[in-house]
Motif scaffolding. Structure first.
Motif, PDB file in Angstrom:
ATOM      1  N   SER A 254       4.742  11.802   1.411  1.00 33.15           N
ATOM      2  CA  SER A 254       5.786  10.884   1.886  1.00 33.15           C
ATOM      3  C   SER A 254       6.090   9.813   0.856  1.00 33.15           C
ATOM      4  O   SER A 254       7.259   9.433   0.660  1.00 33.15           O
ATOM      5  N   ASN A 255       5.058   9.335   0.144  1.00 33.80           N
ATOM      6  CA  ASN A 255       5.284   8.334  -0.897  1.00 33.80           C
ATOM      7  C   ASN A 255       5.958   8.910  -2.131  1.00 33.80           C
ATOM      8  O   ASN A 255       6.493   8.158  -2.969  1.00 33.80           O
TER       9      ASN A 255
ATOM     10  N   THR B 280      14.707  -1.502  -3.542  1.00 33.91           N
ATOM     11  CA  THR B 280      13.913  -0.274  -3.636  1.00 33.91           C
ATOM     12  C   THR B 280      12.431  -0.581  -3.514  1.00 33.91           C
ATOM     13  O   THR B 280      11.680   0.139  -2.834  1.00 33.91           O
ATOM     14  N   LEU B 281      12.006  -1.657  -4.179  1.00 37.16           N
ATOM     15  CA  LEU B 281      10.604  -2.054  -4.064  1.00 37.16           C
ATOM     16  C   LEU B 281      10.250  -2.433  -2.634  1.00 37.16           C
ATOM     17  O   LEU B 281       9.187  -2.055  -2.123  1.00 37.16           O
ATOM     18  N   ILE B 282      11.126  -3.177  -1.961  1.00 40.12           N
ATOM     19  CA  ILE B 282      10.833  -3.600  -0.585  1.00 40.12           C
ATOM     20  C   ILE B 282      10.689  -2.389   0.328  1.00 40.12           C
ATOM     21  O   ILE B 282       9.759  -2.298   1.145  1.00 40.12           O
ATOM     22  N   ARG B 283      11.593  -1.432   0.208  1.00 41.82           N
ATOM     23  CA  ARG B 283      11.526  -0.243   1.058  1.00 41.82           C
ATOM     24  C   ARG B 283      10.287   0.591   0.753  1.00 41.82           C
ATOM     25  O   ARG B 283       9.598   1.060   1.676  1.00 41.82           O
ATOM     26  N   CYS B 284      10.030   0.781  -0.532  1.00 43.49           N
ATOM     27  CA  CYS B 284       8.869   1.591  -0.898  1.00 43.49           C
ATOM     28  C   CYS B 284       7.561   0.882  -0.567  1.00 43.49           C
ATOM     29  O   CYS B 284       6.580   1.519  -0.174  1.00 43.49           O
ATOM     30  N   VAL B 285       7.557  -0.457  -0.713  1.00 37.21           N
ATOM     31  CA  VAL B 285       6.356  -1.214  -0.334  1.00 37.21           C
ATOM     32  C   VAL B 285       6.103  -1.081   1.155  1.00 37.21           C
ATOM     33  O   VAL B 285       4.966  -0.853   1.602  1.00 37.21           O
ATOM     34  N   PHE B 286       7.152  -1.236   1.937  1.00 36.11           N
ATOM     35  CA  PHE B 286       6.990  -1.097   3.382  1.00 36.11           C
ATOM     36  C   PHE B 286       6.504   0.303   3.738  1.00 36.11           C
ATOM     37  O   PHE B 286       5.645   0.472   4.618  1.00 36.11           O
ATOM     38  N   LEU B 287       7.033   1.313   3.060  1.00 32.52           N
ATOM     39  CA  LEU B 287       6.602   2.685   3.330  1.00 32.52           C
ATOM     40  C   LEU B 287       5.138   2.876   2.985  1.00 32.52           C
ATOM     41  O   LEU B 287       4.360   3.401   3.796  1.00 32.52           O
ATOM     42  N   ARG B 288       4.750   2.459   1.793  1.00 32.77           N
ATOM     43  CA  ARG B 288       3.377   2.714   1.345  1.00 32.77           C
ATOM     44  C   ARG B 288       2.354   1.906   2.138  1.00 32.77           C
ATOM     45  O   ARG B 288       1.345   2.454   2.601  1.00 32.77           O
ATOM     46  N   LEU B 289       2.599   0.614   2.270  1.00 41.45           N
ATOM     47  CA  LEU B 289       1.623  -0.228   2.956  1.00 41.45           C
ATOM     48  C   LEU B 289       1.583   0.073   4.453  1.00 41.45           C
ATOM     49  O   LEU B 289       0.511   0.075   5.064  1.00 41.45           O
ATOM     50  N   ALA B 290       2.760   0.342   5.041  1.00 38.43           N
ATOM     51  CA  ALA B 290       2.765   0.673   6.465  1.00 38.43           C
ATOM     52  C   ALA B 290       2.155   2.040   6.723  1.00 38.43           C
ATOM     53  O   ALA B 290       1.523   2.256   7.771  1.00 38.43           O
ATOM     54  N   SER B 291       2.317   2.989   5.803  1.00 35.13           N
ATOM     55  CA  SER B 291       1.655   4.289   5.969  1.00 35.13           C
ATOM     56  C   SER B 291       0.138   4.139   5.894  1.00 35.13           C
ATOM     57  O   SER B 291      -0.605   4.802   6.635  1.00 35.13           O
TER      58      SER B 291
ATOM     59  N   VAL C   4      -0.070  -0.776  -7.001  1.00 35.34           N
ATOM     60  CA  VAL C   4      -0.259  -1.727  -5.899  1.00 35.34           C
ATOM     61  C   VAL C   4      -0.867  -1.019  -4.699  1.00 35.34           C
ATOM     62  O   VAL C   4      -1.762  -1.550  -4.016  1.00 35.34           O
ATOM     63  N   TYR C   5      -0.400   0.182  -4.416  1.00 35.11           N
ATOM     64  CA  TYR C   5      -0.969   0.985  -3.324  1.00 35.11           C
ATOM     65  C   TYR C   5      -2.449   1.277  -3.579  1.00 35.11           C
ATOM     66  O   TYR C   5      -3.288   1.133  -2.684  1.00 35.11           O
ATOM     67  N   GLY C   6      -2.763   1.669  -4.817  1.00 38.15           N
ATOM     68  CA  GLY C   6      -4.168   1.926  -5.142  1.00 38.15           C
ATOM     69  C   GLY C   6      -5.027   0.689  -5.054  1.00 38.15           C
ATOM     70  O   GLY C   6      -6.182   0.748  -4.614  1.00 38.15           O
ATOM     71  N   GLN C   7      -4.477  -0.467  -5.447  1.00 41.97           N
ATOM     72  CA  GLN C   7      -5.239  -1.712  -5.350  1.00 41.97           C
ATOM     73  C   GLN C   7      -5.462  -2.110  -3.902  1.00 41.97           C
ATOM     74  O   GLN C   7      -6.527  -2.625  -3.545  1.00 41.97           O
TER      75      GLN C   7
ATOM     76  N   LEU D 132       4.327 -10.624  -6.137  1.00 49.00           N
ATOM     77  CA  LEU D 132       4.632 -10.847  -4.723  1.00 49.00           C
ATOM     78  C   LEU D 132       4.300  -9.606  -3.896  1.00 49.00           C
ATOM     79  O   LEU D 132       3.745  -9.709  -2.796  1.00 49.00           O
ATOM     80  N   VAL D 133       4.603  -8.434  -4.432  1.00 56.18           N
ATOM     81  CA  VAL D 133       4.242  -7.188  -3.746  1.00 56.18           C
ATOM     82  C   VAL D 133       2.727  -7.057  -3.656  1.00 56.18           C
ATOM     83  O   VAL D 133       2.175  -6.617  -2.640  1.00 56.18           O
ATOM     84  N   LEU D 134       2.035  -7.459  -4.719  1.00 53.76           N
ATOM     85  CA  LEU D 134       0.572  -7.404  -4.693  1.00 53.76           C
ATOM     86  C   LEU D 134       0.007  -8.343  -3.632  1.00 53.76           C
ATOM     87  O   LEU D 134      -0.995  -8.010  -2.973  1.00 53.76           O
ATOM     88  N   LEU D 135       0.626  -9.502  -3.450  1.00 54.69           N
ATOM     89  CA  LEU D 135       0.186 -10.416  -2.393  1.00 54.69           C
ATOM     90  C   LEU D 135       0.387  -9.806  -1.008  1.00 54.69           C
ATOM     91  O   LEU D 135      -0.433 -10.008  -0.109  1.00 54.69           O
ATOM     92  N   LEU D 136       1.459  -9.047  -0.830  1.00 53.75           N
ATOM     93  CA  LEU D 136       1.653  -8.358   0.450  1.00 53.75           C
ATOM     94  C   LEU D 136       0.550  -7.329   0.681  1.00 53.75           C
ATOM     95  O   LEU D 136       0.042  -7.185   1.802  1.00 53.75           O
TER      96      LEU D 136
END
Length: 704
Positions: free
Chosen positions: A404-405, A430-441, A537-540, A594-598
């Motif tokens: 999915s990612n 694009t980052l916001i959508r992908c961040v929401f996808l990855r972190l929410a998954s 960021v996902y891996g971290q 900022l994405v890393l902080l999320l």
């Protein structure tokens, strides 16, 4: 110089000239006509009364007053003052005469302050020489621009953060346990609750009898079997403490405090770095003062002599100008749209956002279903004995999350081109959508595990009534969560290697060797910075969540990112071409952090919920036999002396927290008001500079 006629006021006298002002150009030495001399001349002319004109004093204007003001700031080094050597010598003499009037105590403090500043500067220069991958990152910035360079800077930052986290975990958790076992020190175990059911205490991950040849490989890839009885996972650590004559060490307390401390350290480190990036982005992204002029006339370093470095600097400035020109072109196109065109774009954006939300919802459902199915099949041992099938079932959640990612961001990149945003906003959305996808998954995976472990939050259920959690399937549920994070990290690393070796390199070879139009149209690969940033960021985030359940994950993540750095570097120089659409590195650096902080905020949720709410496993781990993990802190506080215990209890009481919260709110509102006032002041100064610029253009054209 200028003269004012009779009857004029101070407000009528302006260096830009009016009808009441007569101009007189004095003869000056050539040194006074330089920009810095012009600046001093402009600030040095003072008008007293209506007709008196003050001439420069000794050729320096108000330099004597400036010397006196410079003496007040004794901590500022002379090399930072914008003046000549002769003027600096005069300031030094003034300072020396002033130092003689000081007491011995003041002189001693001044000497110590100066020596500390010199030592700090030398240490900073030494650290710059020892900076990891410094020359490599500079080479990347010269060839591919600062946008791609920002990705490698970000990756280096995560490598250092993971290494420091490993030092903390290793120094306070892993190494003490190894030392206590090696030295065979007497350890005092926490007594178990006598009311605990005997079935909750059964935990033996070692297989009985003969096993197939591939079991060892399966255990390494899955984190099961003998891997559960290593320092890699939570379940191996004991709930003991060592008490000697002059030494005492509580392993559960050290485990909990180290977890909280590395979370706090990661937060402070990321916030400090993001604040620096935010201030830099505010300066570099402000085009009101003509960023083109700054890049063309003030962006060059005249100390460079190496032709290779000069060429890289040329490329870096060219990429920055290309970004500015592309964004300016998009702004003009947006400004020329009619109201009907804007309405159509807004309607199209709303429809495309509905499609994006539907795709993300479908991905969540697939992740939840795959996690539940994987846990049930592994618990029932229905796939035991089939190597391939067991491996696929064990990695089924990781496969679905990675798929999915991988697929949805490509669809997001296609959708974003129809929404007509600027380059910077395309990257951000694009980052916001992908961040929401990855972190929410990732959050959906954790929710699926929580649902199975806690019997959907119903401790009175049949499987949870004896131990407070599902002890039939999860004898040591913390280790099972650590295994899932371990598998996500392993699979993410393998995915990166497979894509580089089996996709990027073959694509480069096909483009170079085959001349058919479809392959040439496909072309060389671009280095997709937003997608790669989300990968790390996902891996971290996975590492932050899993460190509590698997203490050695920071070490594995450090090795992983270290290898990825060199793999990405090789594929960048070998397989990738410069991007057709570049972006600004200053905004990217801040947005990446900022994405890393999320991701850090998301990692707090499961770990803190585990610490404060969930029942720890009764059969494994350093917190076995306790109602909750946080009870370790109150239990330890009760062993303190009376004064220390009362002080800690006061800090945790409402009598301290409520006033502290109110005081913090007052400080926060004060800082917000101060920041707003500074913002208004900066805006006024920018408007004045713009007006001065317009007046200079007006005067240069002879319109006066």
């Amino acid at each position: 110089m200028y003269y004012a006629g009779d009857g004029s006021t101070d407000s009528d006298i302006h260096p830009l000239g009016t009808a009441d002002i007569t101009w007189q150009i004095p003869e000056e030495p050539i040194s006074r006509q330089f920009p810095n001399g012009a600046s001093l001349r402009y600030r040095g002319n003072e008008v007293k009364g209506n007709t008196e004109v003050i001439q420069p004093k000794n050729g320096y204007g108000t330099f004597q007053n400036w010397i006196d003001s410079s003496l007040e700031d004794e901590n500022k080094p002379l090399k930072e003052l914008p003046c000549s050597i002769q003027q600096k010598r005069e300031i030094r003499k003034k300072q020396e005469r002033k130092i003689k009037k000081k007491t011995k105590w003041e002189s001693w403090k001044e000497d110590k302050r100066r020596s500390f500043r010199q030592s700090y500067n030398k240490a900073s220069e030494t650290l710059r020489y020892a900076e990891l991958w410094k020359s490599t990152i500079q080479t990347i910035g010269g060839h591919f621009g600062t946008g791609i360079q920002s990705y490698f800077n970000f990756l280096r930052f995560l490598v250092l953060m993971n290494f420091v986290t490993f030092l903390l975990v290793g120094g306070f958790i892993v190494i003490p346990n190894i030392a206590f076992e090696a030295l065979q020190l007497p350890q005092n175990a926490t007594t178990y609750n006598s009311k605990v059911n005997a079935t909750c205490m059964v935990y033996n991950p070692n297989p009985l009898g003969l096993e197939r040849y591939y079991t060892f490989i399966m255990d390494i890839l899955m984190g099961t079997g003998f891997m559960e009885l290593t320092y890699l996972f939570y379940g191996f650590y004991k709930n003991t403490s060592v008490s000697l004559a002059a030494f005492s060490y509580n392993i559960p307390l050290a485990y909990l405090l180290t977890t909280l401390f590395y979370f706090l350290l990661s937060l402070l480190w990321t916030v400090i770095r993001s604040v620096k990036g935010f201030k830099r982005s505010l300066v570099t992204e402000d085009t009101t003062l003509s960023s083109y002029t700054n890049k063309v006339f003030a962006g060059w370093d005249f100390c460079m002599k190496d032709q290779r470095i000069i060429k890289m600097k040329h490329n870096s400035i060219r990429y920055e100008l290309k970004v500015d020109l592309e964004e300016e072109k998009m702004r003009r196109q947006h400004a020329q749209r009619t109201m009907l065109q804007r309405s159509g774009i807004y309607i199209l954006r709303g429809f495309l956002n509905l499609i994006v939300i539907s795709l993300i919802g479908g991905a969540f459902y697939c992740i939840y279903s795959s996690t539940v199915a994987s846990q049930e099949l592994l618990s029932e041992n229905t796939v035991k004995g089939n190597f391939i099938l067991e491996l696929l079932v064990g990695y089924l959640p990781s496969i679905v999350i990675t798929a999915s990612n991988f697929i949805l961001p490509m669809l997001f990149n296609i959708i974003i081109t129809w929404e007509k945003y600027t380059i910077t906003w395309e990257i951000r959305l694009t980052l916001i959508r992908c961040v929401f996808l990855r972190l929410a998954s990732l959050g959906m995976l954790l929710y699926s595990l929580w649902d199975k472990i806690t019997c959907s939050g119903h401790p009175e259920a049949t499987k949870c009534e004896y131990c407070g959690y599902n002890s039939d399937e999860y004898k040591c549920w913390e280790t099972r969560v650590g295994q899932e994070m371990y598998k996500l990290m392993i699979f993410d690393f393998l995915t990166v290697l497979v894509v580089i070796l089996l996709v990027d390199f073959p694509r480069k070879m096909m483009v170079d060797s085959c001349s058919c139009k479809p392959i040439q149209f496909w072309g060389q690969q671009e280095f997709l910075v937003p997608q790669y940033v989300l990968d790390i960021v996902y891996g971290q985030t996975v590492c932050w969540i899993g460190t509590f359940f698997s203490p050695l994950l920071p070490l594995l993540n450090t090795i992983k990112y270290f290898i990825i750095f060199y793999m990405k570097k090789v594929t960048l120089f070998t397989n990738c071409r410069p991007a057709d659409r570049t972006f600004r590195a200053s905004s990217a650096n801040f947005f990446f952090l900022l994405v890393l902080l999320l991701g850090l905020a998301l990692s707090w949720v499961p770990v803190l919920y585990t610490i404060f709410t969930m029942n720890p496993s009764k059969a494994c781990g350093p917190f076995r036999g306790q109602p909750s993990i946080w009870d370790t802190i109150p239990t330890t506080v009760q062993t303190f002396p009376k004064v220390a215990r009362e002080f800690v209890e006061f800090i945790g009481s409402q009598a301290f927290i409520i006033p502290f919260f109110g005081f913090s709110c007052i400080i926060m509102f004060y800082l917000i008001a101060l920041g707003n006032s500074y913002g208004r002041l900066v805006k006024m100064l920018k408007d004045q500079l713009q007006m001065e610029r317009s007046r200079k253009i007006f005067l240069s054209q002879g319109n006066y």
